[in-house]
Design a protein around this motif. Structure first.
Motif, PDB file in Angstrom:
ATOM      1  N   PRO A   1     -14.031  17.015   0.793  1.00  0.00           N
ATOM      2  CA  PRO A   1     -12.736  16.812   0.931  1.00  0.00           C
ATOM      3  C   PRO A   1     -12.332  18.472   0.174  1.00  0.00           C
ATOM      4  CG  PRO A   1     -13.144  15.095   0.489  1.00  0.00           C
ATOM      5  CD  PRO A   1     -13.992  15.751   0.402  1.00  0.00           C
ATOM      6  N   LYS A   2     -11.137  19.100   0.472  1.00  0.00           N
ATOM      7  CA  LYS A   2     -10.846  19.770  -0.443  1.00  0.00           C
ATOM      8  C   LYS A   2      -8.948  20.747   0.036  1.00  0.00           C
ATOM      9  CE  LYS A   2     -12.127  23.591   2.991  1.00  0.00           C
ATOM     10  NZ  LYS A   2     -13.353  24.799   3.790  1.00  0.00           N
ATOM     11  N   PRO A   3      -9.035  21.134  -1.218  1.00  0.00           N
ATOM     12  CA  PRO A   3      -7.097  21.396  -1.154  1.00  0.00           C
ATOM     13  C   PRO A   3      -6.963  22.531  -0.289  1.00  0.00           C
ATOM     14  CG  PRO A   3      -7.721  21.843  -3.764  1.00  0.00           C
ATOM     15  CD  PRO A   3      -9.453  21.621  -2.730  1.00  0.00           C
ATOM     16  N   TYR A   4      -5.689  22.257   0.688  1.00  0.00           N
ATOM     17  CA  TYR A   4      -4.810  23.414   1.681  1.00  0.00           C
ATOM     18  C   TYR A   4      -3.328  23.251   1.205  1.00  0.00           C
ATOM     19  CZ  TYR A   4      -3.353  19.668   4.627  1.00  0.00           C
ATOM     20  OH  TYR A   4      -2.305  18.719   4.855  1.00  0.00           O
ATOM     21  N   ASP A   5      -3.538  24.221   1.827  1.00  0.00           N
ATOM     22  CA  ASP A   5      -1.697  24.092   1.728  1.00  0.00           C
ATOM     23  C   ASP A   5      -0.998  24.322   3.071  1.00  0.00           C
ATOM     24  OD1 ASP A   5      -2.444  25.204  -0.477  1.00  0.00           O
ATOM     25  OD2 ASP A   5      -2.409  27.617   0.299  1.00  0.00           O
ATOM     26  N   ASP A   6      -0.361  23.489   3.391  1.00  0.00           N
ATOM     27  CA  ASP A   6      -0.180  22.682   4.792  1.00  0.00           C
ATOM     28  C   ASP A   6       1.870  23.471   5.069  1.00  0.00           C
ATOM     29  OD1 ASP A   6       1.305  21.796   6.778  1.00  0.00           O
ATOM     30  OD2 ASP A   6       1.070  19.199   6.387  1.00  0.00           O
TER      31      ASP A   6
ATOM     32  N   LEU B   1       5.563  11.303  12.016  1.00  0.00           N
ATOM     33  CA  LEU B   1       6.871  12.520  12.101  1.00  0.00           C
ATOM     34  C   LEU B   1       7.044  13.270  11.234  1.00  0.00           C
ATOM     35  CD1 LEU B   1       8.778   8.951  13.549  1.00  0.00           C
ATOM     36  CD2 LEU B   1       7.685  11.008  14.744  1.00  0.00           C
ATOM     37  N   TYR B   2       6.328  12.598   9.761  1.00  0.00           N
ATOM     38  CA  TYR B   2       6.787  13.796   8.812  1.00  0.00           C
ATOM     39  C   TYR B   2       5.732  14.664   8.010  1.00  0.00           C
ATOM     40  CZ  TYR B   2       8.032  13.994   3.525  1.00  0.00           C
ATOM     41  OH  TYR B   2       8.492  14.249   2.769  1.00  0.00           O
ATOM     42  N   ARG B   3       5.850  15.416   7.560  1.00  0.00           N
ATOM     43  CA  ARG B   3       4.490  15.760   6.464  1.00  0.00           C
ATOM     44  C   ARG B   3       5.058  16.651   5.287  1.00  0.00           C
ATOM     45  NH1 ARG B   3       0.050  17.337   9.734  1.00  0.00           N
ATOM     46  NH2 ARG B   3       0.109  15.354  11.445  1.00  0.00           N
ATOM     47  N   GLY B   4       5.670  15.892   4.562  1.00  0.00           N
ATOM     48  CA  GLY B   4       6.840  16.951   3.438  1.00  0.00           C
ATOM     49  C   GLY B   4       5.760  16.224   2.216  1.00  0.00           C
ATOM     50  N   LYS B   5       5.978  16.439   0.911  1.00  0.00           N
ATOM     51  CA  LYS B   5       5.278  16.323  -0.294  1.00  0.00           C
ATOM     52  C   LYS B   5       5.047  14.568  -0.238  1.00  0.00           C
ATOM     53  CE  LYS B   5       9.165  16.765  -3.679  1.00  0.00           C
ATOM     54  NZ  LYS B   5       9.008  17.584  -4.630  1.00  0.00           N
ATOM     55  N   TYR B   6       6.446  14.223  -0.081  1.00  0.00           N
ATOM     56  CA  TYR B   6       6.089  12.638  -0.322  1.00  0.00           C
ATOM     57  C   TYR B   6       4.780  11.845   0.724  1.00  0.00           C
ATOM     58  CZ  TYR B   6      10.015  13.432  -2.593  1.00  0.00           C
ATOM     59  OH  TYR B   6      10.730  13.817  -4.227  1.00  0.00           O
ATOM     60  N   ILE B   7       4.680  12.446   1.381  1.00  0.00           N
ATOM     61  CA  ILE B   7       3.096  12.027   2.293  1.00  0.00           C
ATOM     62  C   ILE B   7       2.264  11.503   1.427  1.00  0.00           C
ATOM     63  CG2 ILE B   7       2.011  13.780   2.937  1.00  0.00           C
ATOM     64  CD1 ILE B   7       3.189  11.330   5.195  1.00  0.00           C
ATOM     65  N   GLN B   8       2.106  12.383   0.301  1.00  0.00           N
ATOM     66  CA  GLN B   8       0.798  12.180  -0.856  1.00  0.00           C
ATOM     67  C   GLN B   8       1.246  10.554  -1.433  1.00  0.00           C
ATOM     68  OE1 GLN B   8      -1.418  13.814  -0.268  1.00  0.00           O
ATOM     69  NE2 GLN B   8      -0.304  15.630   0.666  1.00  0.00           N
ATOM     70  N   THR B   9       2.806  10.563  -1.995  1.00  0.00           N
ATOM     71  CA  THR B   9       3.618   9.259  -2.111  1.00  0.00           C
ATOM     72  C   THR B   9       3.558   7.878  -1.131  1.00  0.00           C
ATOM     73  OG1 THR B   9       4.756  10.170  -3.608  1.00  0.00           O
ATOM     74  CG2 THR B   9       5.275   7.999  -3.107  1.00  0.00           C
ATOM     75  N   LEU B  10       3.559   7.850  -0.022  1.00  0.00           N
ATOM     76  CA  LEU B  10       3.864   7.152   0.975  1.00  0.00           C
ATOM     77  C   LEU B  10       1.896   6.562   1.365  1.00  0.00           C
ATOM     78  CD1 LEU B  10       5.942   8.531   3.537  1.00  0.00           C
ATOM     79  CD2 LEU B  10       6.331   6.436   1.975  1.00  0.00           C
ATOM     80  N   ASN B  11       0.477   7.450   1.407  1.00  0.00           N
ATOM     81  CA  ASN B  11      -0.240   7.532   0.844  1.00  0.00           C
ATOM     82  C   ASN B  11      -1.068   6.137  -0.069  1.00  0.00           C
ATOM     83  OD1 ASN B  11      -3.357   7.294   1.990  1.00  0.00           O
ATOM     84  ND2 ASN B  11      -3.262   9.736   2.826  1.00  0.00           N
ATOM     85  N   ALA B  12      -0.559   6.641  -0.983  1.00  0.00           N
ATOM     86  CA  ALA B  12      -0.906   5.808  -2.485  1.00  0.00           C
ATOM     87  C   ALA B  12      -0.684   4.613  -1.844  1.00  0.00           C
ATOM     88  CB  ALA B  12      -0.373   6.691  -3.646  1.00  0.00           C
ATOM     89  N   LEU B  13       0.889   4.314  -1.574  1.00  0.00           N
ATOM     90  CA  LEU B  13       1.688   3.418  -0.690  1.00  0.00           C
ATOM     91  C   LEU B  13       0.845   2.012  -0.276  1.00  0.00           C
ATOM     92  CD1 LEU B  13       3.652   1.252  -2.066  1.00  0.00           C
ATOM     93  CD2 LEU B  13       5.461   2.589   0.561  1.00  0.00           C
ATOM     94  N   ALA B  14       0.190   3.345   0.749  1.00  0.00           N
ATOM     95  CA  ALA B  14      -0.614   2.718   1.678  1.00  0.00           C
ATOM     96  C   ALA B  14      -2.112   1.953   1.207  1.00  0.00           C
ATOM     97  CB  ALA B  14      -0.875   3.418   2.795  1.00  0.00           C
ATOM     98  N   VAL B  15      -2.717   2.404   0.548  1.00  0.00           N
ATOM     99  CA  VAL B  15      -3.426   2.775  -0.005  1.00  0.00           C
ATOM    100  C   VAL B  15      -3.156   0.939  -0.893  1.00  0.00           C
ATOM    101  CG1 VAL B  15      -5.352   2.499  -1.827  1.00  0.00           C
ATOM    102  CG2 VAL B  15      -4.425   4.263   0.095  1.00  0.00           C
ATOM    103  N   LEU B  16      -2.469   0.841  -1.855  1.00  0.00           N
ATOM    104  CA  LEU B  16      -1.904  -0.277  -2.854  1.00  0.00           C
ATOM    105  C   LEU B  16      -1.599  -1.200  -2.104  1.00  0.00           C
ATOM    106  CD1 LEU B  16      -1.567  -0.791  -5.907  1.00  0.00           C
ATOM    107  CD2 LEU B  16       1.042  -0.175  -5.568  1.00  0.00           C
ATOM    108  N   SER B  17      -0.978  -0.821  -0.712  1.00  0.00           N
ATOM    109  CA  SER B  17      -0.778  -2.530  -0.174  1.00  0.00           C
ATOM    110  C   SER B  17      -1.878  -3.171   0.616  1.00  0.00           C
ATOM    111  CB  SER B  17       0.393  -2.003   0.850  1.00  0.00           C
ATOM    112  OG  SER B  17       0.708  -2.858   1.952  1.00  0.00           O
ATOM    113  N   SER B  18      -3.181  -1.819   0.878  1.00  0.00           N
ATOM    114  CA  SER B  18      -3.981  -2.515   1.634  1.00  0.00           C
ATOM    115  C   SER B  18      -4.421  -3.842   0.289  1.00  0.00           C
ATOM    116  CB  SER B  18      -4.548  -1.541   1.958  1.00  0.00           C
ATOM    117  OG  SER B  18      -4.309  -0.537   2.646  1.00  0.00           O
ATOM    118  N   LEU B  19      -4.308  -2.951  -1.061  1.00  0.00           N
ATOM    119  CA  LEU B  19      -5.119  -4.064  -2.016  1.00  0.00           C
ATOM    120  C   LEU B  19      -3.819  -4.603  -2.069  1.00  0.00           C
ATOM    121  CD1 LEU B  19      -6.157  -0.893  -4.072  1.00  0.00           C
ATOM    122  CD2 LEU B  19      -7.884  -2.228  -2.463  1.00  0.00           C
ATOM    123  N   TYR B  20      -3.055  -5.038  -2.619  1.00  0.00           N
ATOM    124  CA  TYR B  20      -2.631  -6.641  -2.203  1.00  0.00           C
ATOM    125  C   TYR B  20      -2.361  -6.719  -1.460  1.00  0.00           C
ATOM    126  CZ  TYR B  20       0.448  -4.818  -7.185  1.00  0.00           C
ATOM    127  OH  TYR B  20      -0.176  -5.047  -8.620  1.00  0.00           O
TER     128      TYR B  20
END
Length: 822
Positions: free
Chosen positions: A686-691, A764-783
């Motif tokens: 995985p590598k950084p990319y500019d959307d 539906l959404y690809r803004g910068k907060y998609i990273q926050t939502l991704n982290a939240l989904a991971v955290l929800s999977s753990l909880y």
């Protein structure tokens, strides 16, 4: 004493003398000839053969029957004046006289015999001495047009007789290899076309018509004009050659049909006059006429009735210079006594023509006058140098041949009327400028600017002096109106000046100065709105560690680690109790440890992405969550096996117990996932990319996951999740109070629902907060596993300890067994 007869005889002699003297006063010498030490030839079309007549057999043209051209006659007189002025000079050719022999070049058949006489000098005689290669003249001035010059020039080129033209502007004469002894004082057509283009570009006129005289001069001008505008914005919308059979009404119909407002008339005055007169008669209005130097100073047309209705006439001409003494010369030459019964005679050809009066000569168009004057003086200076006249006297012992004069002509460098005269290597003038003129309301050609033809180049027009037919505003006169800012042109025909305007879409811009026909894509780091003329830098966005959402999620991840640690301690204290053993025993510690390790991924969803951040964002979660799912797979399988499969498949159950099948499955899953991640991340990390696709004005920094490299890892997770769900669902009818299978099923449903929601949002959404939502989904999977599987057991151990006894669990199993047996 004289007798009466003798008296009558003497009286008769006196009367005869008086008559002969009077007759001598009535018949002046020919204006076309002058004796001198050295002769100049002259070719002037005093009469214009405008109406060729076709005969059954060749017939000589009577020039006297043709119209007299006052402007050409004025130039003819200017050559005579120049020679007389040189002969009266004490500085130029001090002890040498110049003569001339001039021909009225209205007809080749009339002119050729005289030209042959000039170049042969009667040296070719049967039985005589060998040809001495010496012509009768040392140089010739003329001819009046490019076609006439092309006709006779080869006759002079053979013996390198200098031919200095004052009006032949065709570019063909610049070919020194074809015309080695041809020079000219008139600017060539290249210069004329350059001035036309300068005027067009000065006013941004692009949609033009080019009307030209259908001869060598006009066709050469058309060819040069087409070449010159090739890389400009000027479009040649219409062209037409003019001759005596031209249908002017058809020309103007075509011009009106194409909405052409600029008409360039590249023709001599005798072709331009009927064109403009027809424009007046046909009620042609609202045009801009560009007059070239051949007719821009016309004296008749600006005073024609209705000339103001056709539009605005601007043009250019030779810089107007007053030639001192010329007017006096004309008046003195016109004051010769003419007898009433004497036949006027001033032609050296078979012409019957009358001399115009002085006023007509001086009022004629002055075009090319300075060029005639310069041509004669250039030859005189060349002869002056050839005769070595620098000491105040000329060396008359030197035999001067035309080629000697030619050599000196090419080296010309003298000043006349404040103008330095030089020729370039092609014989073209290396000096001079054009005056820009405008036909004002008074009917005069008013000077409004100038164009310097040679370095330093300079072009200037005083626009305030022009009274446009549009009452103050410069006419636009385009095929298509200019596009608005941010619009690109799109051709809608064969002409680049005719176009439609299209707005440049988002992410593109138009640079009207460089390429107005193309919408240019912005760089990936730039953006532009629709209809832009430039690009702006995109805003780079990512979730920093200081973001409030990021802080909350990281606090949640830290809390998860603390909870897993606390639960591990609680489970260790109650290790031998039924609740801990039913939850998985030692497997619980493995699950809790892997959940803690999975939470490490959450911290790498924030901050500016790097390669290491991108790897750690996915690797811990994928690897250790695989272990968690594998543990729940075997745990759900064990639940089903204990209550159902033990009775039906005892051998399978014994094998599972003997070889510790649960740890074998977990190990295989872990090793498989580790190998998959190692191979995938080695070749496609995985590598950084500019959307740049989601927002036109922003760059969203993220991590690029190669689907091929990650497909194995994700596939294994999905497989484990599916098996776990199947096994846990099979145990849904277990005792009500014994709800491990139901808990696992509920956790998996939450897990699946979480990632379905995230996938929907991701689409539906690809803004910068998609990273926050991704982290939240991971955290929800753990909880989901921590809260809905482990927390109820902790609650029993702390608050319902009576349920954490062997007797309680035995009762539940016995009741369930009875239910199955019934």
């Amino acid at each position: 004493m004289l007798t009466t007869t003798m008296k009558y005889f003497l009286v008769s002699l006196c009367l005869l003398g008086t008559f002969l003297h009077a007759l001598a006063q009535c018949v002046p010498a020919s204006e076309f000839q002058l004796e001198g030490d050295y002769l100049l030839g002259g070719l002037f079309n005093v009469h214009h053969d405008s109406d060729p007549v076709y005969h059954d057999r060749p017939e000589a043209i009577d020039c006297s029957s043709k119209p007299l051209v006052n402007s050409s006659y004025r130039r003819f007189q200017l050559m005579r004046f120049s020679v007389e002025e040189i002969n009266n000079s004490t500085n130029l050719l001090p002890n040498v006289s110049l003569g001339y022999e001039i021909f009225d070049y209205c007809s080749d058949t009339r002119t050729f015999p005289g030209i042959f006489n000039l170049i042969s000098d009667n040296l070719i005689q049967p039985g005589g001495e060998p040809h001495k290669n010496r012509s009768k003249i040392i140089a010739v001035v003329g001819a009046s047009t490019s076609t006439q010059s092309l006709t006779v020039a080869p006759l002079f080129m053979m013996n390198l007789i200098p031919m200095v033209s004052y009006a032949a502007a065709s570019s063909v004469f610049s070919r020194i290899q074809n015309f080695p002894s041809f020079l000219r004082t008139v600017p060539p057509n290249q210069d004329t076309i350059e001035v036309i283009v300068n005027i067009l570009q000065h006013y941004n006129w692009r949609w033009v018509a080019f009307l030209y005289i259908d001869d060598d001069f006009g066709r050469d001008g058309l060819e040069l004009f087409i070449k010159r505008i090739k890389d400009t914005e000027i479009c040649l919308a219409y062209t037409k050659g003019l001759d005596q059979y031209t249908d002017y009404s058809q020309i103007f119909k075509q011009i009106e049909a194409q909405r052409i407002g600029i008409i360039i008339v590249f023709a001599p005055e005798w072709a331009a006059e009927p064109l403009l007169v027809s424009a007046i008669r046909l009620n042609v209005t609202n045009k801009v006429w560009i007059a070239v130097n051949t007719w821009s100073l016309n004296k008749k047309l600006p005073k024609e009735k209705g000339i103001k209705n056709i539009g605005t006439v601007i043009g250019f001409s030779e810089s107007e210079v007053t030639i001192p003494g010329f007017s006096d010369f004309i008046y003195s030459s016109r004051s010769l006594t003419h007898c009433e019964n004497a036949e006027p005679f001033f032609c050296n050809q078979a012409c019957n023509c009358s001399s115009p009066n002085a006023e007509d000569v001086l009022a004629a168009e002055p075009t090319f006058n300075l060029y005639v004057y310069t041509a004669v003086y250039a030859i005189a200076h060349a002869l002056h140098n050839a005769l070595q006249c620098g000491s105040g006297r000329c060396n008359r012992n030197i035999t001067v041949y035309p080629h000697m004069v030619l050599a000196e002509l090419k080296k010309s460098n003298f000043t006349i009327l404040n103008q330095s005269i030089r020729f370039d290597e092609n014989g073209d003038p290396n000096y001079g400028s054009f005056s820009i003129v405008f036909w004002n309301q008074s009917g005069d050609a008013e000077v409004i600017g100038f164009n310097q033809l040679h370095p330093p180049f300079h072009f200037f027009i005083n626009d305030s002096k022009i009274q446009w037919y549009t009452e103050g505003e410069v006419p636009t006169l385009q095929c298509s109106p200019e596009c608005r800012t941010g619009y690109a042109k799109k051709y809608n025909g064969i002409y680049k000046c005719c176009f439609d305007c299209e707005m440049c879409p988002i992410g593109t811009y138009v640079n009207s100065t460089e390429d107005p026909y193309k919408c240019i894509n912005c760089k990936e780091t730039e953006w532009s709105a629709a209809g832009s003329t430039s690009c702006n830098l995109r805003v780079v966005e990512y979730i920093p560690f200081t973001d409030s959402g990021a802080i909350l999620i990281m606090v949640g991840a830290s809390a998860l680690v603390g909870l897993t640690l606390a639960m591990s301690v609680l489970f260790a204290i109650n290790y031998n109790t039924p609740v801990v053993r039913s939850a998985g025993g030692p497997m619980c510690f493995l699950i809790l440890g892997c959940l803690s390790l999975c939470s490490l991924s959450i911290f790498f969803y924030f901050g500016k992405p790097t390669i290491s951040f991108c790897i750690l964002r996915f690797l811990p979660f994928l690897l250790f969550y695989t272990v968690c799912l594998a543990c729940f797979v075997v745990r759900s399988f064990q639940i089903v096996c204990i209550f159902k499969m033990a009775a039906k498949f005892p051998k399978l159950h014994s094998w599972w117990i003997k070889y510790h099948g649960q740890w074998l499955v977990i190990t295989v899953a872990f090793v498989t996932q580790a190998l998959s991640l190692l191979i995938g991340y080695t070749y496609f990390p995985p590598k950084p990319y500019d959307d740049i696709s989601w927002y036109p004005d922003k760059i969203i920094l993220g991590c690029d996951i190669n689907l091929k490299a990650s497909s194995g890892s994700v596939g294994l997770l999905l497989c484990l999740c599916s098996l776990c769900f199947i096994f846990s669902y099979m145990g849904k009818d277990l005792p009500k109070n014994y709800n491990e299978a139901k808990a696992i099923t509920f956790c998996l449903l939450l897990l699946i629902l979480t990632w379905i929601m995230f996938a929907t949002v991701y689409i539906l959404y690809r803004g910068k907060y998609i990273q926050t939502l991704n982290a939240l989904a991971v955290l929800s999977s753990l909880y989901s596993f921590l809260l809905w599987y482990f927390f109820p057991k902790c609650f029993i151990m702390i608050f319902r300890s009576y349920k954490n006894t062997q007797e309680y669990f035995q009762g539940l199993i016995q009741n369930y067994t009875k239910t199955i047996s019934q």
